[in-house]
Design an enzyme around this catalytic site. Structure first.
Site, PDB file in Angstrom:
ATOM      1  N   LYS A   1       0.854  -1.192   0.000  1.00 14.06           N
ATOM      2  CA  LYS A   1       0.000   0.000   0.000  1.00 14.06           C
ATOM      3  C   LYS A   1       0.892   1.244   0.000  1.00 14.06           C
ATOM      4  O   LYS A   1       1.757   1.405   0.870  1.00 14.06           O
ATOM      5  CB  LYS A   1      -0.858  -0.028   1.279  1.00 14.06           C
ATOM      6  CG  LYS A   1      -2.288   0.372   1.078  1.00 14.06           C
ATOM      7  CD  LYS A   1      -3.069   0.034   2.318  1.00 14.06           C
ATOM      8  CE  LYS A   1      -4.341   0.812   2.385  1.00 14.06           C
ATOM      9  NZ  LYS A   1      -5.028   0.621   3.658  1.00 14.06           N
TER      10      LYS A   1
HETATM   11  C1  E4P Z   1      -8.391   1.613   3.651  1.00 13.37           C
HETATM   12  O1  E4P Z   1      -7.569   0.881   3.198  1.00 13.37           O
HETATM   13  C2  E4P Z   1      -8.244   2.352   4.908  1.00 13.37           C
HETATM   14  O2  E4P Z   1      -7.514   1.539   5.783  1.00 13.37           O
HETATM   15  C3  E4P Z   1      -9.537   2.632   5.594  1.00 13.37           C
HETATM   16  O3  E4P Z   1     -10.649   2.161   4.875  1.00 13.37           O
HETATM   17  C4  E4P Z   1      -9.669   3.981   6.196  1.00 13.37           C
HETATM   18  O4  E4P Z   1     -10.918   4.065   6.847  1.00 13.37           O
HETATM   19  P1  E4P Z   1     -11.283   5.190   7.937  1.00 13.37           P
HETATM   20  O5  E4P Z   1     -11.611   6.434   7.210  1.00 13.37           O
HETATM   21  O6  E4P Z   1     -12.468   4.621   8.645  1.00 13.37           O
HETATM   22  O7  E4P Z   1     -10.071   5.328   8.813  1.00 13.37           O
END
Ligand code: E4P
Length: 215
Positions: free
Chosen positions: A83
């Site tokens: 990522k």
């Molecule tokens: C995606 O890969 C992120 O980890 C995640 O969906 C972020 O979500 P949040 O806005 O609830 O922190």
């Protein structure tokens, strides 16, 4: 549509994996910090369950550091997707990693143009954060529809991974928009299977069954 859990909790992942509805897992530094455990140890446990797609995020902000971390992460297990954040340095790193056949999930996407660039440099997944956009008063789902349309127009193979999901309606709308993947917290995935009329109906069936002569 593939369903991913957005968590670093091995217990939660195991539960959904064993039910058989889980296609993958996304993690981020915040979710890993919540577990209070070593990152690599957690990643190895998740991968050992057999989950075919596990996103692990780099924390470097410069291209060289991203490449170093990304190359290390991909060696942990073949299921790992690296990522990388949507920045100029992240785009550069993604282009290089993609050419090395490393699968990259470009994260922190908040506009369709960012998603277009992620596809151009060869990201396997693009992660638009819809809940955070909704929180700002913008329509997160409109972004999903735009990205799906753009990728279809140009036949980009990058998959749209809807992130920052807050409730089951987000999952429903993402599916209707034609997104490839939805990643969600455990509580949201649990709710997908539930309906009060299912519970009421089952209770009634069991009650009526008691009246059926058994011998
Ligand atoms: C995606 O890969 C992120 O980890 C995640 O969906 C972020 O979500 P949040 O806005 O609830 O922190």
């Amino acid at each position: 549509m593939q369903l991913f859990l957005d968590t670093a909790s091995v217990t939660d992942i195991r539960t959904m994996w064993e039910i058989g509805i889980l296609d993958g897992v996304t993690t981020n530094p915040t979710l890993v910090a919540k577990e209070g455990r070593r990152f690599e140890e957690v990643l190895r446990e998740i991968c050992a369950l057999g989950v075919p797609s596990v996103s692990a995020e780099v924390v470097a902000t410069e291209t060289d550091g991203m490449l170093r971390e990304g190359r290390h992460l991909r060696e942990i297990h073949p299921s790992i997707y690296v990522k990388v954040p949507m920045t100029p340095a992240g785009l550069r790193a993604t282009r290089i990693l993609a050419r090395e056949k490393t699968r990259v999930n470009m994260t922190l996407i908040f506009s369709a143009n960012q998603a277009l660039l992620a596809a151009k440099v060869g990201a396997s997944y693009v992660s638009p954060f819809i809940g955070r956009l909704d929180d700002q008063g913008q329509d997160g789902m409109e972004l999903i529809r735009d990205i799906v349309q753009i990728y279809r127009n140009y036949k980009f193979p990058t998959q749209v991974l809807v992130a920052s999901i807050r409730h089951p309606v987000h999952v429903l709308e993402a599916a209707k928009a034609g997104a490839d993947i939805a990643t969600m917290p455990y509580a949201v995935m649990e709710k997908l299977a539930r309906h009060p009329l299912t519970d009421l109906g089952l209770a009634q069936f069991l009650k009526d069954w008691e009246k059926v002569p058994k011998a």
